[in-house]
Motif scaffolding. Structure first.
Motif, PDB file in Angstrom:
ATOM      1  N   UNK A 207       0.875  -1.168   0.000  1.00  7.39           N
ATOM      2  CA  UNK A 207       0.000   0.000   0.000  1.00  7.39           C
ATOM      3  C   UNK A 207       0.915   1.221   0.000  1.00  7.39           C
ATOM      4  N   UNK A 208       0.603   2.194  -0.824  1.00  2.17           N
ATOM      5  CA  UNK A 208       1.445   3.388  -0.957  1.00  2.17           C
ATOM      6  C   UNK A 208       0.660   4.614  -0.518  1.00  2.17           C
ATOM      7  N   UNK A 209       1.260   5.389   0.379  1.00  2.79           N
ATOM      8  CA  UNK A 209       0.680   6.661   0.810  1.00  2.79           C
ATOM      9  C   UNK A 209       1.741   7.755   0.644  1.00  2.79           C
ATOM     10  N   UNK A 210       1.336   8.868   0.063  1.00  3.43           N
ATOM     11  CA  UNK A 210       2.258   9.983  -0.152  1.00  3.43           C
ATOM     12  C   UNK A 210       1.823  11.190   0.677  1.00  3.43           C
ATOM     13  N   UNK A 211       2.816  11.960   1.132  1.00  4.21           N
ATOM     14  CA  UNK A 211       2.522  13.208   1.821  1.00  4.21           C
ATOM     15  C   UNK A 211       3.326  14.321   1.159  1.00  4.21           C
ATOM     16  N   UNK A 212       2.903  15.542   1.365  1.00  7.79           N
ATOM     17  CA  UNK A 212       3.542  16.674   0.690  1.00  7.79           C
ATOM     18  C   UNK A 212       4.853  17.095   1.329  1.00  7.79           C
ATOM     19  N   UNK A 213       5.191  16.489   2.460  1.00  3.53           N
ATOM     20  CA  UNK A 213       6.409  16.873   3.162  1.00  3.53           C
ATOM     21  C   UNK A 213       7.656  16.215   2.613  1.00  3.53           C
ATOM     22  N   UNK A 214       8.733  16.352   3.382  1.00  2.00           N
ATOM     23  CA  UNK A 214      10.026  15.858   2.943  1.00  2.00           C
ATOM     24  C   UNK A 214      10.484  14.611   3.656  1.00  2.00           C
ATOM     25  N   UNK A 215      11.722  14.657   4.170  1.00  2.00           N
ATOM     26  CA  UNK A 215      12.376  13.468   4.705  1.00  2.00           C
ATOM     27  C   UNK A 215      12.118  13.323   6.205  1.00  2.00           C
ATOM     28  N   UNK A 216      10.947  12.839   6.557  1.00  2.00           N
ATOM     29  CA  UNK A 216      10.590  12.618   7.945  1.00  2.00           C
ATOM     30  C   UNK A 216       9.343  11.753   8.008  1.00  2.00           C
ATOM     31  N   UNK A 217       9.065  11.262   9.206  1.00  2.00           N
ATOM     32  CA  UNK A 217       7.823  10.531   9.439  1.00  2.00           C
ATOM     33  C   UNK A 217       6.732  11.578   9.640  1.00  2.00           C
ATOM     34  N   UNK A 218       5.724  11.634   8.771  1.00  5.83           N
ATOM     35  CA  UNK A 218       4.684  12.661   8.914  1.00  5.83           C
ATOM     36  C   UNK A 218       3.995  12.554  10.266  1.00  5.83           C
ATOM     37  N   UNK A 219       3.761  13.715  10.903  1.00  2.00           N
ATOM     38  CA  UNK A 219       3.263  13.690  12.277  1.00  2.00           C
ATOM     39  C   UNK A 219       1.988  14.498  12.500  1.00  2.00           C
ATOM     40  N   UNK A 220       1.386  15.024  11.438  1.00  2.00           N
ATOM     41  CA  UNK A 220       0.104  15.709  11.599  1.00  2.00           C
ATOM     42  C   UNK A 220      -0.941  14.724  12.136  1.00  2.00           C
ATOM     43  N   UNK A 221      -1.989  15.260  12.747  1.00  2.00           N
ATOM     44  CA  UNK A 221      -3.022  14.435  13.365  1.00  2.00           C
ATOM     45  C   UNK A 221      -3.552  13.308  12.507  1.00  2.00           C
ATOM     46  N   UNK A 222      -3.973  13.590  11.257  1.00  2.00           N
ATOM     47  CA  UNK A 222      -4.497  12.507  10.408  1.00  2.00           C
ATOM     48  C   UNK A 222      -3.482  11.393  10.176  1.00  2.00           C
ATOM     49  N   UNK A 223      -2.221  11.768  10.069  1.00  2.00           N
ATOM     50  CA  UNK A 223      -1.187  10.760   9.852  1.00  2.00           C
ATOM     51  C   UNK A 223      -0.946   9.922  11.103  1.00  2.00           C
ATOM     52  N   UNK A 224      -0.915  10.570  12.258  1.00  2.00           N
ATOM     53  CA  UNK A 224      -0.726   9.817  13.500  1.00  2.00           C
ATOM     54  C   UNK A 224      -1.846   8.808  13.694  1.00  2.00           C
ATOM     55  N   UNK A 225      -3.068   9.236  13.440  1.00  2.00           N
ATOM     56  CA  UNK A 225      -4.211   8.344  13.617  1.00  2.00           C
ATOM     57  C   UNK A 225      -4.179   7.198  12.604  1.00  2.00           C
ATOM     58  N   UNK A 226      -3.804   7.524  11.382  1.00  3.57           N
ATOM     59  CA  UNK A 226      -3.741   6.491  10.345  1.00  3.57           C
ATOM     60  C   UNK A 226      -2.674   5.449  10.672  1.00  3.57           C
TER      61      UNK A 226
END
Length: 277
Positions: A207-226
């Protein structure tokens, strides 16, 4: 309760990465994260290897490496480590076998449901997942002729890439089937999107998920919950953290088109040691 083996990125260590994903750990009420250190300690000279690339990014390698050296002297827990050291052409991963044996020891001590890796750790997580499926590729990995651990139920690879080294050739010939969540940063300049896609080619259940950010583990609320939902139940159907789209985990397919309102931010910093992985 899920137990997850966590593999940090290049120039990080278990303590550093544990702090970097602190918000995610707090979100994951039913997940135990087990962080381990890579065996190879990086020296200041290892952090200065691509001055041209650093200049393009507006960074000074000498200053960054000197700061890293001072930090390590004042706090040993900041010691930068690596799962291997690459050559300039990224066609060899020196020290990969030693890291495999370190992971073997961890796998012998307890049972893990899955593995979570970032950057070089994500690339290594894919190697370990593939090796557990085909352990005969590296006989020293076996214990009395058997693998040290069952194949993982899942793998999470954030900013991962395909390891290029003769050791991995037989693994990539078959590819690996461990269900894998690939998280890719659209603006990642360390592991660019095209490089991550090479790992997708050998990941058969993904499964592939993309985020608009760079080189890090995305940490916004929706990402944390997902991510918390995925780690707790990797076989469930979880709504994508981007664009409000739903991508069933059971299908392990489909790249989500990110939307600006969910642009991810994180605490990961860009250092010279992360540029050559």
């Amino acid at each position: 309760m899920k137990t997850v083996l966590v593999l940090h990125g290049y120039s990080q260590n278990a303590v550093i990465f544990s702090k970097r994903i602190g918000a995610l750990r707090k979100e994951c009420k039913n997940v135990e994260f087990v962080f381990i250190d890579a065996p190879h300690i990086l020296q200041p000279a290892d952090l200065v290897f691509n001055s041209t690339r650093l200049e393009e990014l507006g960074l000074r390698a000498e200053v960054q490496a000197n700061e890293a050296s001072i930090a390590v002297e004042s706090d040993p827990s900041l010691t930068p480590r690596a799962w291997w050291k690459p050559n300039l052409e990224r066609t060899a991963a020196y020290g990969l076998e030693e890291s495999i044996m370190v992971v073997k020891e961890a796998l012998l001590k307890r049972k893990f449901d899955g593995v979570f890796g970032f950057s070089q750790g994500a690339a290594f997580a894919a190697v370990v997942a593939a090796l557990l499926e085909n352990p005969e590729v590296y006989p020293p990995f076996l214990v009395d002729g058997k693998p040290p651990h069952p194949p993982f139920e899942f793998c999470v690879a954030v900013s991962g890439f395909k390891v290029e080294d003769p050791f991995c050739d037989p693994l990539w010939e078959k590819g690996f089937n461990t269900p894998t969540l690939h998280v890719i940063g659209k603006t990642d300049v360390v592991v660019v999107e095209e490089r991550s896609h090479k790992l997708l080619e050998v990941s058969h259940t993904k499964r592939v998920e993309e985020h608009l950010g760079g080189h890090f583990v995305p940490s916004k609320g929706p990402w944390r919950k997902f991510l918390a939902a995925y780690l707790a139940n990797p076989s469930g159907d979880h709504r994508s953290p981007e664009a409000g789209a739903v991508t069933p985990v059971s299908s392990y397919s489909g790249t989500v088109t990110p939307q600006p309102e969910y642009a991810a931010t994180g605490s990961g910093s860009l250092t010279p040691a992360t540029l050559k992985l």
